[in-house]
Scaffold this motif. Structure first.
Motif: not given
Length: 509
Positions: A465-488
């Protein structure tokens, strides 16, 4: 006390966003503010936040103008040949789509910038995932893990930081690590294959338009939906259904028949959404409907009005020059992207209304990412300013048994997973790594081995959550950050352990 509060703050943040009790922006701001008060340093909260914002402001500026620049490059068609090549490979096979995602992310990661990688990868693959009804968290997880491995390139950041912190040559650190990193990247491709096979079993394999098999299947199993010209009506797929899917999956899926690869039987799977739905689901800069072609799906509309085919080689040369200048550090990266975005807009869209339209088209992504970065500045500011990070690192280093001294390279590799996830790369490489290197030196462990071992956690770090680029990833993919974290997280951690094991096996670490 500060050690406990630091771990408690991080755990509270992760639990709340993974359970979707708070949005990431709210959690990044409110939770550290609350724990700052608990630490008895509430009076200094303003100083901590301003200090954090000051440190992350260049990153926010870089992301803002990088999004505009690469958004414009996608608009004008610079990456269309790459997209077409990947889509021709993928066709409509979910396994190939997921593997293609890993390959594309790894290739684009050669520029050393995670934001660029995620913008191009999501723009190319998002329409295809939506069209086939695939899990979007699979896309974000595979892309982030592949980028994490490639992030260890000398110009990517971590290797340079390790070399600077320990006063070593970056080539001496990176070059011997290449075999272990290659094993890690190969593991990502294998993981993508496994996840792709699971997605194929879940949704089936769509037969492309024009194929006799599909016509026969549709006549037998799928009645035409009212008002649809040969395309079935789309319905919402249940969240979290099927192997490899997650709550963040949002896809148009219907009862279109597909042939499952590897068997002669025909099964009902997820089918294509109507063209209009795909157009609205396409990446924001696609600028038009996603269309089907003879050899596959078009991820980006080949007839969108923003295309500038006559300026293709200018845009390609500008991008190569920009990335070269970034690698050679001719100017600060934010300045390079600022100049590049201004030049790209001016040349490709010389009329003011067109420039405003392009900026407006990408404003949503810019605002979301910049807002997330500045919110993260509160989190990092409090962690650093209160001394929580230092106390947590000291506690972890102090907890290492004396008998593990001769194995400090292995210890460093294992510690790099949680520490680079919960800390910035700067905090880990400049704050913790020198301490680990000193402890290793006392037992005869070379600083080079410590430096190489410190790189293995980068596959996991790219989903922090401290990497700014990951918010580009989840934002453009329209994925909740929590879902991404739990899966990845589990797959990224496993990838890091594979790199560590390969390094130990090859005698690199």
């Amino acid at each position: 006390m500060l050690t406990f509060l630091g771990f408690a703050m991080i755990a509270t943040f992760l639990v709340l966003i993974m359970l979707k009790k708070m949005s990431p922006i709210a959690a990044l701001v409110l939770i550290p503010a609350l724990f700052c008060v608990f630490a008895g340093k509430g009076a200094h909260l303003g100083d901590y936040v301003i200090d954090g914002v000051g440190k992350l402001a260049p990153t926010a500026a870089m992301l803002m103008f990088a999004i505009v620049y690469f958004g414009v490059m996608i608009d004008v068609g610079l990456f269309d040949p790459i997209v077409r090549g990947i889509l021709r490979f993928c066709k409509a096979d979910p396994m190939r789509v997921v593997v293609g995602t890993a390959v594309l992310a790894a290739i684009v990661s050669l520029d050393g910038d995670g934001s660029t990688t995620f913008m191009i990868t999501v723009s190319a693959m998002y329409p295809l995932y939506k069209r086939l009804g695939l899990s979007l968290v699979v896309m974000t997880g595979v892309a982030a893990t592949a980028n994490g491995i490639m992030n260890t390139l000398p110009w990517g950041g971590p290797t340079a930081r390790a070399a600077t912190a320990l006063k070593l040559d970056a080539a001496d650190i990176f070059v011997p690590m290449i075999p272990a990193l290659a094993v890690g990247l190969l593991f990502v491709f294998v993981l993508a294959y496994v996840l792709g096979v699971k997605e194929r079993r879940r949704v089936g394999m769509l037969v492309l338009p024009g194929q006799v098999e599909r016509e026969a299947v549709e006549e037998e199993l799928v009645p035409a939906a009212p008002g649809a010209s040969g395309a079935p009506a789309a319905t919402e797929a249940p969240a979290g259904s099927g192997s490899g899917s997650g709550p963040g999956t949002s896809s148009g899926s219907g009862s279109v028949a597909g042939s499952v690869a590897g068997s002669g039987s025909v099964a009902a799977g997820a089918g294509p959404a109507p063209a209009s739905a795909t157009a609205s689901a396409a990446a924001p800069h696609a600028g038009g409907d996603a269309a089907a072609s003879e050899d596959g799906f078009q991820g980006l509309d080949p007839h969108r009005p923003t295309l500038r085919p006559r300026l293709y080689w200018f845009n390609a040369g500008l991008t190569v020059a920009l990335l070269t200048a970034m690698i050679m550090e001719l100017l600060p990266i934010p300045v390079l992207f600022l100049l590049g975005a201004a030049l790209a807009l001016t040349v490709n869209f010389p009329h003011m209304p067109d420039q405003k339209a392009r900026i407006a088209a990408h404003a949503d992504n810019v605002l979301n990412v910049a807002g997330m970065v500045f919110a993260a500045a509160v989190f990092t500011g409090v962690l650093t300013g209160t001394g929580m990070v230092k106390h947590m690192a000291d506690w972890l280093v102090g907890a290492i048994p004396e008998g593990m001294g001769p194995h400090m390279a292995l210890v460093t590799g294992l510690l790099s997973l949680p520490l680079t996830y919960f800390m910035s790369n700067d905090g880990f490489y400049f704050g913790v790594l020198p301490v680990l290197a000193e402890a290793g030196a006392a037992h005869g462990v070379s600083p080079l081995e410590i430096a190489r071992a410190s790189l293995v956690g980068q596959a996991l770090h790219m989903s922090s959550p401290l990497v700014p680029a990951v918010y580009v990833l989840v934002g453009m993919a329209k994925v909740e950050f929590g879902d991404h974290t739990r899966f990845t997280v589990k797959w990224a951690a496993l990838t890091s352990l594979v790199v560590l094991a390969a390094g130990m096996l090859f005698g690199i670490i």
